[in-house]
Motif scaffolding. Structure first.
Motif, PDB file in Angstrom:
ATOM      1  N   TRP A   1      44.402  86.606  34.980  1.00 19.99           N
ATOM      2  CA  TRP A   1      45.401  85.534  35.050  1.00 19.99           C
ATOM      3  C   TRP A   1      44.877  84.365  35.879  1.00 19.99           C
ATOM      4  N   ILE A   2      44.138  84.659  36.940  1.00 20.44           N
ATOM      5  CA  ILE A   2      43.580  83.605  37.783  1.00 20.44           C
ATOM      6  C   ILE A   2      42.544  82.809  37.001  1.00 20.44           C
ATOM      7  N   ALA A   3      41.696  83.497  36.269  1.00 21.72           N
ATOM      8  CA  ALA A   3      40.674  82.805  35.473  1.00 21.72           C
ATOM      9  C   ALA A   3      41.327  81.962  34.382  1.00 21.72           C
ATOM     10  N   GLY A   4      42.375  82.468  33.773  1.00 21.75           N
ATOM     11  CA  GLY A   4      43.091  81.698  32.759  1.00 21.75           C
ATOM     12  C   GLY A   4      43.728  80.446  33.338  1.00 21.75           C
ATOM     13  N   ALA A   5      44.321  80.559  34.518  1.00 22.87           N
ATOM     14  CA  ALA A   5      44.947  79.411  35.172  1.00 22.87           C
ATOM     15  C   ALA A   5      43.899  78.368  35.550  1.00 22.87           C
ATOM     16  N   ALA A   6      42.784  78.811  36.096  1.00 23.74           N
ATOM     17  CA  ALA A   6      41.715  77.875  36.472  1.00 23.74           C
ATOM     18  C   ALA A   6      41.106  77.215  35.234  1.00 23.74           C
ATOM     19  N   GLY A   7      40.933  77.972  34.168  1.00 25.24           N
ATOM     20  CA  GLY A   7      40.395  77.403  32.933  1.00 25.24           C
ATOM     21  C   GLY A   7      41.327  76.364  32.330  1.00 25.24           C
ATOM     22  N   PHE A   8      42.629  76.640  32.358  1.00 23.92           N
ATOM     23  CA  PHE A   8      43.611  75.673  31.863  1.00 23.92           C
ATOM     24  C   PHE A   8      43.559  74.380  32.674  1.00 23.92           C
ATOM     25  N   ALA A   9      43.501  74.500  34.004  1.00 23.14           N
ATOM     26  CA  ALA A   9      43.454  73.317  34.864  1.00 23.14           C
ATOM     27  C   ALA A   9      42.180  72.516  34.620  1.00 23.14           C
ATOM     28  N   LEU A  10      41.064  73.192  34.461  1.00 21.99           N
ATOM     29  CA  LEU A  10      39.802  72.510  34.201  1.00 21.99           C
ATOM     30  C   LEU A  10      39.828  71.795  32.859  1.00 21.99           C
ATOM     31  N   ALA A  11      40.359  72.450  31.837  1.00 20.26           N
ATOM     32  CA  ALA A  11      40.431  71.833  30.512  1.00 20.26           C
ATOM     33  C   ALA A  11      41.342  70.609  30.525  1.00 20.26           C
ATOM     34  N   ALA A  12      42.473  70.699  31.207  1.00 24.32           N
ATOM     35  CA  ALA A  12      43.385  69.552  31.283  1.00 24.32           C
ATOM     36  C   ALA A  12      42.737  68.401  32.039  1.00 24.32           C
ATOM     37  N   GLY A  13      42.040  68.703  33.129  1.00 23.29           N
ATOM     38  CA  GLY A  13      41.369  67.653  33.888  1.00 23.29           C
ATOM     39  C   GLY A  13      40.256  66.980  33.103  1.00 23.29           C
ATOM     40  N   LEU A  14      39.485  67.769  32.376  1.00 22.07           N
ATOM     41  CA  LEU A  14      38.404  67.194  31.570  1.00 22.07           C
ATOM     42  C   LEU A  14      38.947  66.360  30.410  1.00 22.07           C
ATOM     43  N   ALA A  15      40.023  66.836  29.784  1.00 25.36           N
ATOM     44  CA  ALA A  15      40.618  66.062  28.687  1.00 25.36           C
ATOM     45  C   ALA A  15      41.162  64.723  29.190  1.00 25.36           C
ATOM     46  N   PHE A  16      41.781  64.754  30.359  1.00 24.96           N
ATOM     47  CA  PHE A  16      42.314  63.506  30.928  1.00 24.96           C
ATOM     48  C   PHE A  16      41.176  62.579  31.334  1.00 24.96           C
ATOM     49  N   ALA A  17      40.106  63.131  31.905  1.00 24.74           N
ATOM     50  CA  ALA A  17      38.965  62.293  32.303  1.00 24.74           C
ATOM     51  C   ALA A  17      38.332  61.629  31.077  1.00 24.74           C
ATOM     52  N   LEU A  18      38.221  62.361  29.985  1.00 27.74           N
ATOM     53  CA  LEU A  18      37.674  61.771  28.771  1.00 27.74           C
ATOM     54  C   LEU A  18      38.556  60.635  28.252  1.00 27.74           C
ATOM     55  N   ALA A  19      39.857  60.835  28.297  1.00 29.95           N
ATOM     56  CA  ALA A  19      40.781  59.791  27.825  1.00 29.95           C
ATOM     57  C   ALA A  19      40.814  58.613  28.798  1.00 29.95           C
ATOM     58  N   LEU A  20      40.631  58.875  30.080  1.00 27.03           N
ATOM     59  CA  LEU A  20      40.715  57.820  31.085  1.00 27.03           C
ATOM     60  C   LEU A  20      39.519  56.895  31.044  1.00 27.03           C
ATOM     61  N   PHE A  21      38.343  57.455  30.845  1.00 23.92           N
ATOM     62  CA  PHE A  21      37.124  56.650  30.914  1.00 23.92           C
ATOM     63  C   PHE A  21      36.554  56.321  29.537  1.00 23.92           C
ATOM     64  N   ALA A  22      37.270  56.658  28.480  1.00 22.05           N
ATOM     65  CA  ALA A  22      36.780  56.359  27.134  1.00 22.05           C
ATOM     66  C   ALA A  22      37.167  54.958  26.691  1.00 22.05           C
TER      67      ALA A  22
END
Length: 117
Positions: A96-117
């Motif tokens: 569950w911890i790995a799933g939560a961390a993976g979700f947070a990382l994916a959301a952060g990376l998706a937002f970073a791509l949209a922010l700087f694209a």
């Protein structure tokens, strides 16, 4: 500190607990700033435009990315807690911890791509 305390603080569940609490605290500190910015709209469109002009700086864009990561960490950590407490299954906590961390990382990376694209 006795040996049980030191051993407990090395466990991944403790770090998930700590990240969930710290992300909640950081979000609670952010909200007054956010509401202050939104309150500028009460002064009319020109007040809001002046306030929104600040959001074009790179530092604010990085802070926005941090906010999205904090939000996703807090959401994933809270969901993890709800699933553990109310779910009919009892699986390993590390999954569950790995799933939560993976979700947070994916959301952060998706937002970073949209922010700087």
């Amino acid at each position: 500190m006795n040996t049980l305390d030191a051993r407990a603080r090395r466990h991944p569940v403790y770090w998930a607990y700590l990240l969930h609490r710290l992300s909640g605290l950081a979000l609670a500190l952010f909200l007054p700033l956010h509401f202050t910015l939104l309150a500028q709209a009460l002064d009319g469109a020109s007040g809001l435009d002046r306030a929104l002009a600040l959001t074009h700086s790179p530092l604010v864009k990085i802070a926005e990315w941090g906010l999205v990561v904090l939000l996703s960490l807090h959401l994933a950590g809270g969901t993890r807690l709800l699933l553990i407490e109310f779910g009919p299954w009892r699986g390993p906590r590390k999954d569950w911890i790995a799933g939560a961390a993976g979700f947070a990382l994916a959301a952060g990376l998706a937002f970073a791509l949209a922010l700087f694209a």
